[in-house]
Write an enzyme that holds these catalytic residues in place. Sequence first.
Site, PDB file in Angstrom:
ATOM      1  CG  ASP A   2      -2.001   1.013   1.180  1.00  0.00           C
ATOM      2  OD1 ASP A   2      -2.290   1.503   0.072  1.00  0.00           O
ATOM      3  OD2 ASP A   2      -2.567   1.325   2.236  1.00  0.00           O
ATOM      4  CG  ASN A  18      -7.439  -2.407  -6.098  1.00  0.00           C
ATOM      5  OD1 ASN A  18      -6.526  -3.181  -5.818  1.00  0.00           O
ATOM      6  ND2 ASN A  18      -7.781  -1.423  -5.272  1.00  0.00           N
TER       7      ASN A  18
HETATM    8  C1  FPP Z   1      -2.203   0.030  -3.253  1.00  0.00           C
HETATM    9  O1  FPP Z   1      -1.648   1.347  -3.171  1.00  0.00           O
HETATM   10  C2  FPP Z   1      -1.539  -0.687  -4.333  1.00  0.00           C
HETATM   11  C3  FPP Z   1      -2.180  -1.268  -5.387  1.00  0.00           C
HETATM   12  C4  FPP Z   1      -3.646  -1.257  -5.555  1.00  0.00           C
HETATM   13  C5  FPP Z   1      -1.415  -1.933  -6.464  1.00  0.00           C
HETATM   14  C6  FPP Z   1      -0.253  -2.792  -6.035  1.00  0.00           C
HETATM   15  C7  FPP Z   1       0.575  -3.072  -7.226  1.00  0.00           C
HETATM   16  C8  FPP Z   1       1.911  -3.035  -7.294  1.00  0.00           C
HETATM   17  C9  FPP Z   1       2.794  -2.864  -6.132  1.00  0.00           C
HETATM   18  C10 FPP Z   1       2.630  -3.121  -8.601  1.00  0.00           C
HETATM   19  C11 FPP Z   1       2.591  -4.332  -9.432  1.00  0.00           C
HETATM   20  C12 FPP Z   1       2.659  -5.666  -8.810  1.00  0.00           C
HETATM   21  C13 FPP Z   1       3.158  -6.769  -9.418  1.00  0.00           C
HETATM   22  C14 FPP Z   1       2.846  -8.087  -8.827  1.00  0.00           C
HETATM   23  C15 FPP Z   1       3.988  -6.719 -10.635  1.00  0.00           C
HETATM   24  P1  FPP Z   1      -2.602   2.587  -3.488  1.00  0.00           P
HETATM   25  O2  FPP Z   1      -2.564   2.845  -4.942  1.00  0.00           O
HETATM   26  O3  FPP Z   1      -3.962   2.338  -2.921  1.00  0.00           O
HETATM   27  O4  FPP Z   1      -1.865   3.727  -2.699  1.00  0.00           O
HETATM   28  P2  FPP Z   1      -2.548   4.946  -1.916  1.00  0.00           P
HETATM   29  O5  FPP Z   1      -3.315   4.333  -0.765  1.00  0.00           O
HETATM   30  O6  FPP Z   1      -1.375   5.754  -1.455  1.00  0.00           O
HETATM   31  O7  FPP Z   1      -3.411   5.668  -2.882  1.00  0.00           O
END
Ligand code: FPP
Length: 248
Positions: free
Chosen positions: A28, A76
Amino acid sequence: MAIFKKKQPKEVSLSDIVLPEHIGIIMDGNGRWAKKRGLPRSAGHTAGAQTFRKIARYCSDIGIKYLTVYAFSTENWRRPGDEIDALMRLFKDYLQESIRDFKDDSIVLRFIGDRTAFSPELLSLMNENEEESCDRDGMVLNIAMNYGGRAELVRAIRSLAARAAEGGIKPEDITEQTVSDNLYTAGQPDPDLIIRPSGENRTSNFLLWQSAYAEYVIMDVLWPDFTSDDLDRALIEFAKRNRRFGGV
Ligand code: FPP
């Protein structure tokens, strides 16, 4: 859940402590990382994907047996289309890369979640990665994609209900074990430790059943900035916890 401060000193080395068998990570903070830099959210995911590569490799190197990362939840899909497209591209890049490097690797790749929502191209890369890696003897890396703990439980309940309706099992045959056996993680140990960077105190629908007795370590570092030192700190914190599993 208390936030575990990044600045806490590292007092012991990993060789002195018992490591968890199974770690879960809620990756996250990518969006906030990008916002802080005036970049689009997709840049945060690109940086997060690099962190994922490093941390997965590090977990495998230090002897962790199972690692489950939360890459994309059933919720998501509510994000803007360009952010979803960017995430799908990152998944594709990683899956193509892991196929290319498969001979040099010992990691077993598994995907947990409802994969019917993915493009045929991504789906075939997922299947190919699972097939190519299934005979390896290293860490099992579960990538949770289009995963939700509630959806996983509904799927398990439906499957058990269908067997009961056909007369294959009686309601009293349904036990905690049969539920576990009908989850995506069937046959794997439950996570001992779940790490959530970015300071949020939520489970966000991650491994709801499996995390019943997991130790949560919430860290005040955004996922793209997460390092192997942060992982060590979480492991050392985990080793200090007194796990009683409901006993005394
Ligand atoms: C949550 O942070 C993260 C995600 C929804 C995506 C996670 C994906 C990756 C780390 C990259 C790709 C993974 C692989 C397996 C290649 P957020 O976007 O909700 O962050 P925020 O809470 O700060 O908005």
